[in-house]
Design a protein around this motif. Sequence first.
Motif, short mmCIF file in Angstrom:
data_model
loop_
_atom_site.label_atom_id
_atom_site.label_comp_id
_atom_site.label_asym_id
_atom_site.label_seq_id
_atom_site.Cartn_x
_atom_site.Cartn_y
_atom_site.Cartn_z
N GLU A 16 133.28 -78.71 -7.65
CA GLU A 16 133.91 -80.30 -7.10
C GLU A 16 134.79 -80.10 -5.64
O GLU A 16 135.07 -79.12 -5.15
N THR A 17 135.39 -81.16 -5.15
CA THR A 17 135.42 -81.28 -3.71
C THR A 17 137.00 -82.33 -4.39
O THR A 17 136.30 -83.52 -5.14
N ILE A 18 137.88 -82.70 -3.24
CA ILE A 18 138.97 -83.96 -3.46
C ILE A 18 138.95 -83.66 -1.70
O ILE A 18 139.73 -83.29 -1.12
N ARG A 27 138.26 -86.84 -8.28
CA ARG A 27 137.23 -84.94 -7.66
C ARG A 27 135.53 -85.50 -8.31
O ARG A 27 135.29 -86.07 -8.94
N VAL A 43 141.17 -76.98 -7.58
CA VAL A 43 140.29 -78.31 -7.37
C VAL A 43 139.03 -76.31 -8.16
O VAL A 43 139.25 -75.46 -8.00
N HIS A 44 138.06 -77.33 -8.84
CA HIS A 44 137.17 -76.43 -9.48
C HIS A 44 136.00 -75.77 -8.79
O HIS A 44 135.73 -76.92 -7.62
N ILE A 66 147.09 -78.29 -5.70
CA ILE A 66 145.78 -79.39 -6.56
C ILE A 66 145.12 -77.89 -6.88
O ILE A 66 144.89 -77.23 -5.99
N HIS A 114 145.60 -75.80 -3.60
CA HIS A 114 145.76 -76.69 -3.00
C HIS A 114 146.68 -76.34 -2.84
O HIS A 114 147.87 -77.07 -4.22
N LEU A 143 139.69 -81.32 -0.05
CA LEU A 143 139.65 -79.39 -0.47
C LEU A 143 138.19 -79.62 -1.45
O LEU A 143 137.63 -79.32 -2.20
N PRO A 195 136.66 -74.83 -3.44
CA PRO A 195 137.29 -74.65 -4.66
C PRO A 195 138.66 -74.09 -4.29
O PRO A 195 138.18 -73.41 -3.48
N LYS A 219 145.82 -88.10 -3.07
CA LYS A 219 144.36 -87.70 -3.60
C LYS A 219 143.22 -89.49 -3.67
O LYS A 219 143.77 -90.68 -3.67
#
Length: 328
Positions: free
Chosen positions: A28-30, A81, A24-25, A22, A47, A42, A44, A56
Motif C-alpha cells: 500500500e501507499t499514501i 490508501r 502504511v501496510h 501513519i 511515518h 509514504l 510501507p 492525506k
Amino acid sequence: MMYAFFLVPILFLISFLLSSVILVHQAETIVIERLGRFHRILGPGLHAIVPFIDQKRSAIWTFVFVDHNHDYVRISKTLYRIDLREALYDFPKQNVITKDNVTMEINALLYYQITDVKAAMYEVSNLPEAIEKLTQTTLRNVIGSMDLDTSLTSRDVINERLRLILDEATDKWGVKINRVELQEVNPPHDIRAAMEKQMRAERSRRATILEAEGSKFAMILDAEGVQQSQVLRAKGQADAAIIEAEGQAQARLKVAAAEAKAFEMLQSAMPNTDPAQYLIAMKYMQTLPQMMEGQNNKLIVVPYESSALMGSLASMKELFKNIDEKQK
C-alpha cells in the motif's frame, strides 16, 4: 473544574500525536500533500507527518462488482490508501458491431497494476472508470475491424491487440496493463442457430467421409487379400507342376537309362541279333494281359504283324541261356 482544565490539553496532545503518525501496510501507499500541494509518497512502515499541515490525498474511484445475482453493481469509494497489487476489473457486457454488421455481446476481464502512484492520483480523476471507458472504445474499434468468423476464432489476437493499445494509452496514468481476456463472446440468437446447423452439417459430412474412407480401405484390404491368395495359389500350382514335371522327367531319364542298359546287354549277348525285336516283344507281352482283361472268352483280333513278333520269343531262351553262362 481544575481537572477539566488539564484534561482538554491532554486530549488535544493525544489527538495531535495520533494524527501525526501513519502506519502504511505492505503493498500500500499514501500520497501526502502539504498545504494543498504534493509533498511525498509514504511506503510501507510507520511515518510521522505534521498535523493540519500535511494531509492525506484522497481519490474517489468507481468500481464495478458482480453481486450474488450476477448483476453488475457500481460502487464509488473514497480512497486514501492506494493498493499496489494487481487488480482485476470485470467489465459489464457491451454490444459491439463487427465489420460485416453483426452485433455481438462481449464481456472482458482486465488485469492492471498501478506503477506510478502520483500519476494515478493527479493525471486522471477516476482511474477505474477511465480504464473501463477506454477499454470499451478500444474493444469496439478492434472488433469493428474484423468480420464475425475472425472475431470468433481470434481471441488470442484480440486479447493481445487490446493489451498493447491499453497499455500504451494508460502509461501516462501510471498504470500497467498486464493481461486482457475476452470472457464471453455471444453472437445473436439467429447467428448461433445458423452456426449450430453448420457445425452439425460439418460433423455429419466428416462422419460420412470417414465412413466412406473406412469402407474403401476395407474393400482395398479385401481385394489385396484375394489377390494375394490367388497369387499364392497360382504359385503353389506352378511349383507343383514344376515338381511333377521334374519327377516325370527324372522317371523318363531313369527308364531310358534302364532301356539303354538293357539294349547294351542284349547287343553284347547277341551280337548277331537285333535287340529292338526283343524289346518290342517284351512290350507286347506286357500289353497282352491288359488286352485280355474283361474279355471272358471273347474273340481277340491280333494284327498279322504282331504274330511276327512271336518268332523272336524263340530266341529269348537262347538269350537268357547265354546270359546265365556268362554270369557263371
